[in-house]
Write a protein that holds these residues in place. Structure first.
Motif, PDB file in Angstrom:
ATOM      1  N   UNK A  73      40.602  40.602  59.334  1.00  0.00           N
ATOM      2  CA  UNK A  73      42.015  40.317  59.583  1.00  0.00           C
ATOM      3  C   UNK A  73      42.862  40.697  58.371  1.00  0.00           C
ATOM      4  N   UNK A  74      44.152  40.950  58.596  1.00  0.00           N
ATOM      5  CA  UNK A  74      45.052  41.207  57.472  1.00  0.00           C
ATOM      6  C   UNK A  74      44.961  40.073  56.442  1.00  0.00           C
ATOM      7  N   UNK A  75      44.967  40.471  55.174  1.00  0.00           N
ATOM      8  CA  UNK A  75      44.872  39.520  54.077  1.00  0.00           C
ATOM      9  C   UNK A  75      43.453  39.255  53.618  1.00  0.00           C
ATOM     10  N   UNK A  76      42.466  39.579  54.459  1.00  0.00           N
ATOM     11  CA  UNK A  76      41.077  39.381  54.054  1.00  0.00           C
ATOM     12  C   UNK A  76      40.619  40.544  53.182  1.00  0.00           C
ATOM     13  N   UNK A  77      39.595  40.297  52.381  1.00  0.00           N
ATOM     14  CA  UNK A  77      39.096  41.304  51.454  1.00  0.00           C
ATOM     15  C   UNK A  77      37.815  41.957  51.985  1.00  0.00           C
ATOM     16  N   UNK A 120      32.894  35.735  43.968  1.00  0.00           N
ATOM     17  CA  UNK A 120      34.211  35.564  43.349  1.00  0.00           C
ATOM     18  C   UNK A 120      35.341  35.995  44.280  1.00  0.00           C
ATOM     19  N   UNK A 121      35.144  37.082  45.011  1.00  0.00           N
ATOM     20  CA  UNK A 121      36.224  37.620  45.847  1.00  0.00           C
ATOM     21  C   UNK A 121      36.374  36.882  47.171  1.00  0.00           C
ATOM     22  N   UNK A 141      21.251  38.974  49.675  1.00  0.00           N
ATOM     23  CA  UNK A 141      20.203  37.951  49.802  1.00  0.00           C
ATOM     24  C   UNK A 141      20.436  36.798  48.830  1.00  0.00           C
ATOM     25  N   UNK A 142      20.914  37.099  47.631  1.00  0.00           N
ATOM     26  CA  UNK A 142      21.099  36.066  46.606  1.00  0.00           C
ATOM     27  C   UNK A 142      22.464  35.385  46.661  1.00  0.00           C
ATOM     28  N   UNK A 143      23.411  35.968  47.348  1.00  0.00           N
ATOM     29  CA  UNK A 143      24.796  35.501  47.302  1.00  0.00           C
ATOM     30  C   UNK A 143      25.034  34.217  48.095  1.00  0.00           C
ATOM     31  N   UNK A 144      25.829  33.326  47.511  1.00  0.00           N
ATOM     32  CA  UNK A 144      26.262  32.117  48.210  1.00  0.00           C
ATOM     33  C   UNK A 144      27.361  32.452  49.219  1.00  0.00           C
ATOM     34  N   UNK A 145      28.075  33.557  48.999  1.00  0.00           N
ATOM     35  CA  UNK A 145      29.098  34.024  49.939  1.00  0.00           C
ATOM     36  C   UNK A 145      28.605  35.314  50.567  1.00  0.00           C
ATOM     37  N   UNK A 146      28.113  35.205  51.771  1.00  0.00           N
ATOM     38  CA  UNK A 146      27.670  36.395  52.491  1.00  0.00           C
ATOM     39  C   UNK A 146      28.808  36.831  53.408  1.00  0.00           C
ATOM     40  N   UNK A 147      29.398  38.000  53.145  1.00  0.00           N
ATOM     41  CA  UNK A 147      30.466  38.467  54.022  1.00  0.00           C
ATOM     42  C   UNK A 147      30.010  38.481  55.479  1.00  0.00           C
ATOM     43  N   UNK A 148      30.902  38.102  56.377  1.00  0.00           N
ATOM     44  CA  UNK A 148      30.568  38.053  57.798  1.00  0.00           C
ATOM     45  C   UNK A 148      30.339  39.421  58.412  1.00  0.00           C
ATOM     46  N   UNK A 149      30.909  40.454  57.829  1.00  0.00           N
ATOM     47  CA  UNK A 149      30.766  41.810  58.332  1.00  0.00           C
ATOM     48  C   UNK A 149      30.157  42.659  57.220  1.00  0.00           C
ATOM     49  N   UNK A 150      29.005  43.242  57.492  1.00  0.00           N
ATOM     50  CA  UNK A 150      28.345  44.144  56.552  1.00  0.00           C
ATOM     51  C   UNK A 150      27.960  45.392  57.334  1.00  0.00           C
ATOM     52  N   UNK A 183      42.000  44.821  45.125  1.00  0.00           N
ATOM     53  CA  UNK A 183      41.432  44.187  43.946  1.00  0.00           C
ATOM     54  C   UNK A 183      40.580  45.210  43.217  1.00  0.00           C
ATOM     55  N   UNK A 184      40.598  45.140  41.890  1.00  0.00           N
ATOM     56  CA  UNK A 184      39.766  46.043  41.105  1.00  0.00           C
ATOM     57  C   UNK A 184      39.172  45.256  39.948  1.00  0.00           C
ATOM     58  N   UNK A 185      37.853  45.139  39.927  1.00  0.00           N
ATOM     59  CA  UNK A 185      37.174  44.462  38.824  1.00  0.00           C
ATOM     60  C   UNK A 185      37.047  45.427  37.657  1.00  0.00           C
ATOM     61  N   UNK A 186      37.272  44.923  36.451  1.00  0.00           N
ATOM     62  CA  UNK A 186      37.134  45.769  35.275  1.00  0.00           C
ATOM     63  C   UNK A 186      35.652  45.907  34.924  1.00  0.00           C
ATOM     64  N   UNK A 187      35.385  46.819  34.021  1.00  0.00           N
ATOM     65  CA  UNK A 187      34.002  47.033  33.590  1.00  0.00           C
ATOM     66  C   UNK A 187      33.566  45.957  32.611  1.00  0.00           C
ATOM     67  N   UNK A 188      34.487  45.133  32.160  1.00  0.00           N
ATOM     68  CA  UNK A 188      34.158  44.080  31.213  1.00  0.00           C
ATOM     69  C   UNK A 188      34.265  44.524  29.779  1.00  0.00           C
ATOM     70  N   UNK A 189      34.720  45.747  29.576  1.00  0.00           N
ATOM     71  CA  UNK A 189      34.823  46.232  28.194  1.00  0.00           C
ATOM     72  C   UNK A 189      36.162  45.836  27.592  1.00  0.00           C
TER      73      UNK A 189
END
Length: 189
Positions: A73-77, A120-121, A141-150, A183-189
């Motif tokens: 839906x609109x607004x979802x990531x 996080x997202x 497999x390890x994630x606590x948030x499993x996206x509903x659509x993969x 959304x754009x995650x940085x490389x952490x640098x």
């Protein structure tokens, strides 16, 4: 400014861009090329194909419609672990045009990084190129948030197949200055 296009306000120094109250980036980056007469002009050339602005615009619309058909839906990531190819562009701008927030991720990351970003997202969906399945599946497999659509980009039930049959018409979801675009995650640098 309630309607119209992006403009330049030259009455101030330095000049600055102006935007309408309702705006969709995909219109400015993709659709405008059609209204400016470039529908048949090649926009992307790869080793295998040459895509016109018109083809890209149609695929952007189809990608947005395919994401909606998958329940996003609109607004979802939607997380994108997609290789650098035309499908990346059509998925990215298709999501934006449909009001969905794409989250493109670096394809060189490992499962633990993808797991963190899924959690996080709070992403509702995940699209990945098949060559990254190992890291993506381990993260899922390890994630606590499993996206509903993969969905993979390719394959029998892949996004490419859904895009082929999706409607070519898509009205842009209007956004405001406060709306997330991507959304754009940085490389952490």
């Amino acid at each position: 400014m309630t309607s119209g296009t992006v403009g330049i306000d030259r009455s101030v120094s330095p000049a600055r861009l102006t935007f309408p109250d309702r705006f969709n980036l995909a219109v400015a980056m993709i659709d405008r090329h059609l209204s400016e007469g470039r529908a048949d002009t090649v926009a992307i050339r790869t080793d295998d194909e040459a895509l016109s602005y018109g083809q890209i615009a149609a695929d952007v619309n189809k990608a947005g419609n395919a994401l909606h058909a998958l329940g996003i839906a609109p607004g979802e990531r939607v997380i994108m672990v997609v290789k650098d190819c035309p499908a990346f562009i059509t998925l990215f701008y298709g999501a934006i045009k449909a009001g969905i927030v794409p989250v493109p991720l670096n394809t060189l990351l490992r499962a633990s990084d993808y797991q963190y970003m899924m959690e996080d997202s709070g992403a509702a969906g995940l699209v990945f190129s098949p060559e990254y399945a190992g890291e993506v599946e381990a993260a899922l497999e390890a994630s606590a948030n499993k996206p509903g659509m993969v969905v993979a980009t390719e394959g029998k039930d892949g996004l490419a197949r859904l895009i082929e049959v999706a409607a070519v018409s898509l009205d842009p979801t209007p956004a405001t200055a406060e709306s997330d675009c991507f959304w754009l995650y940085s490389s952490g640098s």
